[in-house]
Design a protein around this motif. Structure first.
Motif, mmCIF file in Angstrom:
data_model
loop_
_atom_site.group_PDB
_atom_site.id
_atom_site.type_symbol
_atom_site.label_atom_id
_atom_site.label_comp_id
_atom_site.label_asym_id
_atom_site.label_seq_id
_atom_site.Cartn_x
_atom_site.Cartn_y
_atom_site.Cartn_z
ATOM 1 N N HIS A 1 16.705 84.382 43.667
ATOM 2 C CA HIS A 1 15.866 83.754 42.643
ATOM 3 C C HIS A 1 14.595 84.567 42.405
ATOM 4 O O HIS A 1 14.170 84.753 41.262
ATOM 5 C CB HIS A 1 15.514 82.333 43.086
ATOM 6 N N GLN A 2 13.986 85.065 43.475
ATOM 7 C CA GLN A 2 12.701 85.741 43.351
ATOM 8 C C GLN A 2 12.815 87.187 42.881
ATOM 9 O O GLN A 2 11.997 87.658 42.090
ATOM 10 C CB GLN A 2 11.963 85.697 44.692
ATOM 11 N N PHE A 3 13.819 87.904 43.378
ATOM 12 C CA PHE A 3 13.894 89.341 43.115
ATOM 13 C C PHE A 3 15.233 89.811 42.551
ATOM 14 O O PHE A 3 15.408 91.012 42.345
ATOM 15 C CB PHE A 3 13.618 90.119 44.411
ATOM 16 N N GLY A 4 16.172 88.895 42.338
ATOM 17 C CA GLY A 4 17.506 89.337 41.948
ATOM 18 C C GLY A 4 18.186 90.070 43.080
ATOM 19 O O GLY A 4 19.050 90.926 42.855
ATOM 20 N N ASP A 5 17.797 89.737 44.324
ATOM 21 C CA ASP A 5 18.300 90.424 45.508
ATOM 22 C C ASP A 5 19.651 89.821 45.914
ATOM 23 O O ASP A 5 19.749 89.003 46.822
ATOM 24 C CB ASP A 5 17.281 90.283 46.643
ATOM 25 N N GLY A 6 20.667 90.230 45.213
ATOM 26 C CA GLY A 6 21.997 89.702 45.481
ATOM 27 C C GLY A 6 23.032 90.368 44.598
ATOM 28 O O GLY A 6 22.709 91.236 43.767
ATOM 29 N N VAL A 7 24.278 89.976 44.766
ATOM 30 C CA VAL A 7 25.389 90.576 44.033
ATOM 31 C C VAL A 7 26.314 89.484 43.503
ATOM 32 O O VAL A 7 26.214 88.323 43.901
ATOM 33 C CB VAL A 7 26.188 91.546 44.926
ATOM 34 N N PRO B 1 10.192 84.782 53.554
ATOM 35 C CA PRO B 1 8.823 84.807 53.039
ATOM 36 C C PRO B 1 8.691 85.808 51.904
ATOM 37 O O PRO B 1 9.362 86.855 51.906
ATOM 38 C CB PRO B 1 7.987 85.230 54.258
ATOM 39 N N PHE B 2 7.841 85.514 50.949
ATOM 40 C CA PHE B 2 7.701 86.364 49.770
ATOM 41 C C PHE B 2 7.294 87.779 50.161
ATOM 42 O O PHE B 2 6.379 87.979 50.945
ATOM 43 C CB PHE B 2 6.658 85.777 48.822
#
Length: 288
Positions: free
Chosen positions: A27-33, A100-101
């Motif tokens: 959600h925060q960084f698009g850190d996913g696939v 954590p952010f």
């Protein structure tokens, strides 16, 4: 048919009750696939190749792998059974999880798995496959590893919106003067009785439909496949062009920007490829 179900971390729940932590790095960084698997007649199509794509992306981003392929297969089947889906897609998303952010990801994290059923009436594709579609060209501003299906898809979002405003079906990306692919599918040409497509590298997504065409259907039709970079001028001189992917199957392209391709007519080879693809799907996912 229940269209309000979603799978989160192995549990199927009502989508209205689904909760995602706001600290989730997806959600925060698009850190996913992500990966999209088509469903025909209540059965997944090309499950193992699609899961190989997903695991490749997970590994490349150093996201811990907490599920085995067998578990993901079971999750797909359970979601299809619970929803009663006959035709559509399963959208699978794996994020690094909550933390954590901060841009640097933590040493320890628990990935989050979300699987969303997308119910699709593919009858709308029949008209497009019969008459062909228009594409517009757009500069390819995506990152340098398109072969990893990350959640960061803003260039695709903006290009697809531009296509929609222009009355086009999709946008055709051009990088350094050479065609790569569209926002959701591969681009291929029929020229001199040969199939032409961009080489499989970091500039294009790993497309299972493209793989099926290249390794199975083209061979069955006796057509060589050349993977080579080419520009718009080369494409406009082709006899036929088409896009292919898990969402669009195979769709002829009859116009790029304001120029007609093959006088705006659908040729003979693309319909043959489409029929061969449908026959292949019918064998892999037979009607109940």
């Amino acid at each position: 048919m229940n269209t309000d179900l979603i799978l989160i971390n192995g549990d199927i729940v009502d989508s209205k009750e689904a909760v995602i932590d706001y600290n989730d790095r997806g959600h925060q960084f698009g850190d996913g696939v992500f990966e999209i698997v088509p469903v025909y007649n209540g059965k997944v199509f090309g499950m193992l190749p699609h899961m190989e794509n997903l695991f490749t992306s997970v590994t490349r981003l150093k996201i811990p792998a907490v599920y085995m392929v067998e578990e993901l297969v079971e999750f797909h089947e359970a979601l299809i059974k619970a929803t009663g889906m006959e035709n559509g897609e399963i959208y699978t998303q794996v994020t690094r999880g909550s933390a954590p952010f901060g841009l640097a990801f933590p040493e320890m994290s628990v990935p989050q798995l979300v699987m969303q059923p997308i119910f699709t009436d593919r009858s709308y594709l029949a008209e497009l496959q019969q008459k062909g579609v228009k594409l517009i060209t757009e500069k390819d501003l995506r990152w340098q590893h398109c072969d990893v299906n990350t959640l960061n898809r803003l260039p695709e979002v903006m290009a697809r919106q531009k296509a929609a405003i222009s009355g086009a079906f999709d946008a055709l990306f051009v990088r350094d003067g050479k065609i790569t692919e569209t926002t959701e599918s591969s681009f291929m040409l029929v020229k001199d009785e040969v199939l032409w497509t961009a080489p499989e590298n970091e500039n294009i997504h790993k497309n299972i439909t493209r793989k099926v065409i290249k390794e199975r259907l083209a061979l069955d039709l006796g057509m060589p496949v050349v993977e080579k970079n080419f520009d718009i001028d080369f494409a406009m001189k082709a006899e036929e062009a088409f896009i292919c992917g898990p969402r669009c199957e195979i769709v002829p392209v009859t116009k790029i920007d304001r120029k007609l391709l093959n006088n705006g007519e659908v040729g003979k080879v693309v319909p043959q490829l489409l029929q061969a693809y449908k026959d292949f799907v019918a064998r892999e996912c037979p009607a109940r």
